[in-house]
Motif scaffolding. Structure first.
Motif, PDB file in Angstrom:
ATOM      1  N   SER A 111       0.839  -1.207   0.000  1.00 32.13           N
ATOM      2  CA  SER A 111       0.000   0.000   0.000  1.00 32.13           C
ATOM      3  C   SER A 111       0.867   1.247   0.000  1.00 32.13           C
ATOM      4  CB  SER A 111      -0.880   0.036   1.255  1.00 32.13           C
ATOM      5  OG  SER A 111      -1.682  -1.090   1.293  1.00 32.13           O
ATOM      6  N   PRO A 112       0.795   2.038  -1.067  1.00 30.23           N
ATOM      7  CA  PRO A 112       1.554   3.292  -1.049  1.00 30.23           C
ATOM      8  C   PRO A 112       0.994   4.241   0.012  1.00 30.23           C
ATOM      9  CG  PRO A 112       0.663   2.806  -3.257  1.00 30.23           C
ATOM     10  CD  PRO A 112       0.011   1.866  -2.305  1.00 30.23           C
ATOM     11  N   ALA A 113       1.847   5.143   0.499  1.00 27.38           N
ATOM     12  CA  ALA A 113       1.381   6.168   1.436  1.00 27.38           C
ATOM     13  C   ALA A 113       0.353   7.045   0.716  1.00 27.38           C
ATOM     14  CB  ALA A 113       2.566   7.015   1.881  1.00 27.38           C
ATOM     15  N   ALA A 114      -0.421   7.789   1.498  1.00 27.20           N
ATOM     16  CA  ALA A 114      -1.459   8.642   0.897  1.00 27.20           C
ATOM     17  C   ALA A 114      -0.845   9.669  -0.062  1.00 27.20           C
ATOM     18  CB  ALA A 114      -2.228   9.365   2.002  1.00 27.20           C
ATOM     19  N   LEU A 369      15.371   1.574  -6.194  1.00 25.31           N
ATOM     20  CA  LEU A 369      16.175   1.225  -5.022  1.00 25.31           C
ATOM     21  C   LEU A 369      16.197  -0.287  -4.819  1.00 25.31           C
ATOM     22  CD1 LEU A 369      16.850   2.748  -1.777  1.00 25.31           C
ATOM     23  CD2 LEU A 369      15.711   0.528  -1.635  1.00 25.31           C
ATOM     24  N   ALA A 370      15.021  -0.922  -4.923  1.00 28.49           N
ATOM     25  CA  ALA A 370      14.938  -2.370  -4.684  1.00 28.49           C
ATOM     26  C   ALA A 370      15.783  -3.126  -5.707  1.00 28.49           C
ATOM     27  CB  ALA A 370      13.483  -2.835  -4.742  1.00 28.49           C
ATOM     28  N   VAL A 371      15.674  -2.741  -6.965  1.00 32.05           N
ATOM     29  CA  VAL A 371      16.430  -3.454  -8.000  1.00 32.05           C
ATOM     30  C   VAL A 371      17.931  -3.297  -7.745  1.00 32.05           C
ATOM     31  CG1 VAL A 371      16.965  -3.494 -10.479  1.00 32.05           C
ATOM     32  CG2 VAL A 371      14.590  -3.289  -9.724  1.00 32.05           C
ATOM     33  N   ALA A 372      18.363  -2.080  -7.399  1.00 31.65           N
ATOM     34  CA  ALA A 372      19.794  -1.851  -7.185  1.00 31.65           C
ATOM     35  C   ALA A 372      20.277  -2.602  -5.943  1.00 31.65           C
ATOM     36  CB  ALA A 372      20.067  -0.356  -7.051  1.00 31.65           C
ATOM     37  N   GLY A 389       3.092  -1.094 -11.251  1.00 35.27           N
ATOM     38  CA  GLY A 389       2.516  -1.993 -10.267  1.00 35.27           C
ATOM     39  C   GLY A 389       3.060  -1.720  -8.877  1.00 35.27           C
ATOM     40  N   VAL A 390       2.985  -2.757  -8.031  1.00 31.72           N
ATOM     41  CA  VAL A 390       3.298  -2.540  -6.618  1.00 31.72           C
ATOM     42  C   VAL A 390       4.466  -3.372  -6.116  1.00 31.72           C
ATOM     43  CG1 VAL A 390       0.973  -1.800  -5.935  1.00 31.72           C
ATOM     44  CG2 VAL A 390       1.507  -4.259  -5.987  1.00 31.72           C
ATOM     45  N   PHE A 435       7.348  -2.534  -3.532  1.00 32.96           N
ATOM     46  CA  PHE A 435       8.208  -1.350  -3.531  1.00 32.96           C
ATOM     47  C   PHE A 435       7.388  -0.082  -3.309  1.00 32.96           C
ATOM     48  CE2 PHE A 435       7.812  -2.763  -8.083  1.00 32.96           C
ATOM     49  CZ  PHE A 435       6.951  -1.768  -8.524  1.00 32.96           C
ATOM     50  N   THR A 436       6.270  -0.240  -2.592  1.00 34.15           N
ATOM     51  CA  THR A 436       5.351   0.877  -2.381  1.00 34.15           C
ATOM     52  C   THR A 436       5.729   1.730  -1.169  1.00 34.15           C
ATOM     53  OG1 THR A 436       4.036  -0.810  -1.280  1.00 34.15           O
ATOM     54  CG2 THR A 436       3.279  -0.094  -3.433  1.00 34.15           C
ATOM     55  N   GLY A 437       6.542   1.177  -0.252  1.00 30.58           N
ATOM     56  CA  GLY A 437       6.823   1.888   1.006  1.00 30.58           C
ATOM     57  C   GLY A 437       7.957   2.887   0.859  1.00 30.58           C
ATOM     58  N   SER A 438       8.464   3.353   2.009  1.00 30.76           N
ATOM     59  CA  SER A 438       9.537   4.350   1.969  1.00 30.76           C
ATOM     60  C   SER A 438      10.836   3.658   1.543  1.00 30.76           C
ATOM     61  CB  SER A 438       9.712   5.007   3.334  1.00 30.76           C
ATOM     62  OG  SER A 438      10.576   4.235   4.143  1.00 30.76           O
TER      63      SER A 438
END
Ligand SMILES: Cc1ncc(COP(=O)(O)O)c(C=O)c1O
Length: 472
Positions: A111-114, A369-372, A389-390, A435-438
Motif C-alpha cells: 500500500s503506497p502512502a497517501a 532502489l529495490a532493483v539496485a 505496479g506494486v 516497492f510501495t513503502g519508503s
C-alpha cells in the motif's frame, strides 16, 4: 465447534515444507507460516498425528514433535475431543510469528502512502460538511456526480460508459466479494491467474468456486495455451484477470494476450472480471495496449493504490442490468458507500493526472532502489523487470520462500511467502517484494534479507538434498 482440516488438505497446503533440519521444526514452521498467512484460520482442528504422519510419509514421532513445538509456541492448543486446535495469532505465546515491534517493517501489504495532496482536498470537501450531514450519508449504488465522473474516465480510456453502468463500492475488495457472491454458485469453476491477488482467490473460494489456475510468469506472461484449453474444457462461470501490472508479477498483457483471452472467454460464455486496481500505477511502460475486452467485460477500479487505501473507495463498471442485480444483492452485505468518501472521490477524480504522476515518481524511487539493492546484496536472486505496479516477483536461488519469511520476521521484516499467491500450490522459489513503502524502510528490509539468507540456505541444504534423493 471447530472446522476440521483433513490430512490431505493440510498436505496440499504445506507444499514443499521440508526446508530445514530437524524435520519436525521445519513442519512446525510451515504450519506457523500458513497461520500467519491466514491460509489456516484460527480455531481449526488439525488432523490427528497418525493421519498426518501417514499422509506426509513421516514417523508419528516427527509429527508429535512438530505439534509439541506448535503447542509450546502457542500456535495450537490441545482440546479434549477436538485434538489440536489452532490459536488466534497475537496471543502472547504466539509472539514469535507476530512481531509487534513498532519498528517492524511491514511489507505484507503493498500500500503506497497517501497522496500528499489528500489532506488539502479533505479540507476543501469538509467546507461542505454541513450540507453533507443533512443528507442520509450513504447510498447503495453511488452519487450521480461520482458515477458520471467514473463513467467519463472510462469513456476517455476507450470504454464508452454510461453512469447507469457504474456502481460505487467500498474499495475493490468489496466489489470482488459482491461479484463473487452474485455470479458464482457452489461448484462453479472460476479461472484465475496464478500467482494472483490472494484476497480475490479467497472471495471466489468462499462463494464456493473451484479455482482453475492459469500460469503467469515474469518472463513469458500469460500461458495462452493453458488458458484457451481451460476456457474450452471447463467453461468457467467467471474469470478474474489483472491485465495491467498484475499483482504480484507486475506483468501487463500484450494486445495479443488481451485479444486471445477475451476471445476464449467469449466462446466459453465466461464473464470476465478485470481488476484494474493496479492499472494506473504506470512507472515507465513503453507501450499502452488499450483496454481488455468489450462492453460485456466487468471492470473493477479503486482509489486505494492511487490516492489512499484508507479511503475504501472503489467501483464496478458493468452492463446496466448487472449493476441493477448487484444493487439488489448488495443490501445483504452492506447498505452502501459513505457520502463523505464519495464527495472526496468526486473532488479527486479531476486531479487524477497529477495524482498518477506523483505516484509514478514515488514508485520509481522504490523500484529502482529495490532493483539496485537486490543486485548488490543478493545477486544470486533473479529480479524481474517491472514497469509499474506494486511489487517485484523475485525468484530465489532455492525453494525457501517460507523459511526466508520466518527468518526475516526475527529481524522485524514482515513479508508474505510465494505460496501465499498461488492458486494450486507452488511458488516456494518466489518472494513478493512490494516497492510501495519508503525507500529507507525498503533498503533496511533488503539488508535484513541479505543478512538472513545465507543461514536460511545453509540450514536448508541437508533437507533439500533429502528431497532431491527422494525424487531420484
Ligand atoms: C489487485 C487488487 N485488487 C483489489 C485490491 C483491494 O483494493 P481495495 O483496497 O480498493 O479494497 C487490492 C489491494 O491490494 C489489489 O492489489
Amino acid at each position: 465447534m471447530y472446522s476440521r482440516l483433513s490430512a490431505r488438505a493440510l498436505t496440499s497446503l504445506l507444499g514443499g515444507w521440508r526446508t530445514s533440519e530437524p524435520a519436525y521444526e521445519a513442519l512446525a514452521d510451515a504450519v506457523r507460516l500458513l497461520l500467519l498467512d491466514n491460509r489456516i484460520a484460527p480455531d481449526t482442528a488439525l488432523p490427528a498425528e497418525r493421519e498426518l504422519a501417514a499422509a506426509l510419509r513421516l514417523s508419528r514421532t516427527t509429527v508429535s514433535a512438530a505439534y509439541r513445538s506448535l503447542r509450546e509456541s502457542g500456535h495450537i492448543e490441545s482440546r479434549r475431543g477436538s485434538g489440536s486446535v489452532t490459536q488466534p495469532l497475537g496471543t502472547p505465546a504466539a509472539a514469535r510469528t507476530t512481531v509487534s515491534d513498532p519498528g517492524a517493517i511491514d511489507l505484507q501489504q503493498a500500500s503506497p502512502a497517501a497522496w500528499p495532496g489528500l489532506a488539502g482536498v479533505m479540507a476543501e470537501v469538509a467546507a461542505g460538511a454541513a450540507t453533507l450531514i443533512g443528507r442520509p450519508g450513504y447510498d447503495v449504488v453511488g452519487a450521480p456526480a461520482l458515477r458520471q465522473a467514473i463513467a467519463d474516465r472510462y469513456t476517455a480510456s476507450g470504454v464508452p460508459t454510461d453512469p447507469a453502468e457504474v456502481m460505487v463500492t467500498n474499495g475493490a475488495q468489496s466489489a470482488i466479494h459482491l461479484l463473487a457472491s452474485l455470479l458464482v454458485r457452489r461448484g462453479d469453476r472460476v479461472l484465475i491467474e496464478s500467482p494472483t491477488y490472494p484476497h480475490a482467490a479467497e472471495a471466489f473460494r468462499q462463494a464456493g468456486a473451484r479455482l482453475v489456475g492459469v500460469p503467469v510468469t515474469v518472463d513469458e506472461g500469460w500461458d495462452l495455451d493453458r488458458a484457451e484449453q481451460a476456457f474450452a474444457r471447463v467453461l468457467p462461470t467467471a474469470a478474474y484477470l489483472m491485465p495491467d501490472f498484475q499483482n504480484p508479477t507486475a506483468r501487463s498483457m500484450t494486445r495479443h494476450e488481451r485479444d486471445v483471452l477475451a476471445d476464449a472467454a467469449m466462446r466459453a460464455h465466461t464473464t470476465v472480471i478485470v481488476d484494474d486496481t493496479t492499472a494506473e500505477l504506470d512507472i515507465d511502460r513503453p507501450f499502452r495496449p488499450g483496454p481488455f475486452g468489450g462492453a460485456d467485460t466487468v471492470r473493477i477500479g479503486s482509489l486505494g493504490k492511487t490516492v489512499w487505501g484508507g479511503m475504501r473507495l472503489g467501483w464496478i463498471r458493468a452492463r446496466a442490468d448487472l449493476i441493477r442485480r448487484l444493487t439488489a444483492a448488495r443490501f445483504a452485505h452492506e447498505l452502501g458507500t459513505p457520502e463523505w468518501e464519495q464527495a472526496l472521490a468526486t473532488a479527486l477524480l479531476p486531479r487524477m493526472p497529477e495524482i498518477v504522476a506523483q505516484r509514478a515518481a514515488r514508485l520509481r524511487e522504490g523500484r529502482d532502489l529495490a532493483v539496485a539493492a537486490l543486485g548488490r546484496l543478493l545477486p544470486e536472486w533473479r529480479v524481474p523487470e517491472a514497469h509499474g505496479g506494486v511489487s517485484l516477483w523475485v525468484e530465489l536461488d532455492a525453494p525457501l520462500s517460507g523459511a526466508l519469511v520466518l527468518a526475516a520476521r526475527e529481524e522485524g521484516v514482515l513479508l508474505s511467502a510465494g505460496p501465499r499467491f498461488s492458486v494450486d500450490g507452488g511458488y516456494e522459489r518466489n518472494l513478493r517484494l512490494p516497492f510501495t513503502g519508503s525507500t529507507t524502510e525498503l533498503d533496511r528490509a533488503i539488508q535484513a534479507l541479505a543478512r538472513v539468507w545465507p543461514a536460511v540456505r545453509t540450514s536448508a541444504a541437508p533437507a533439500l538434498m533429502d528431497r532431491f534423493d527422494a525424487v531420484v
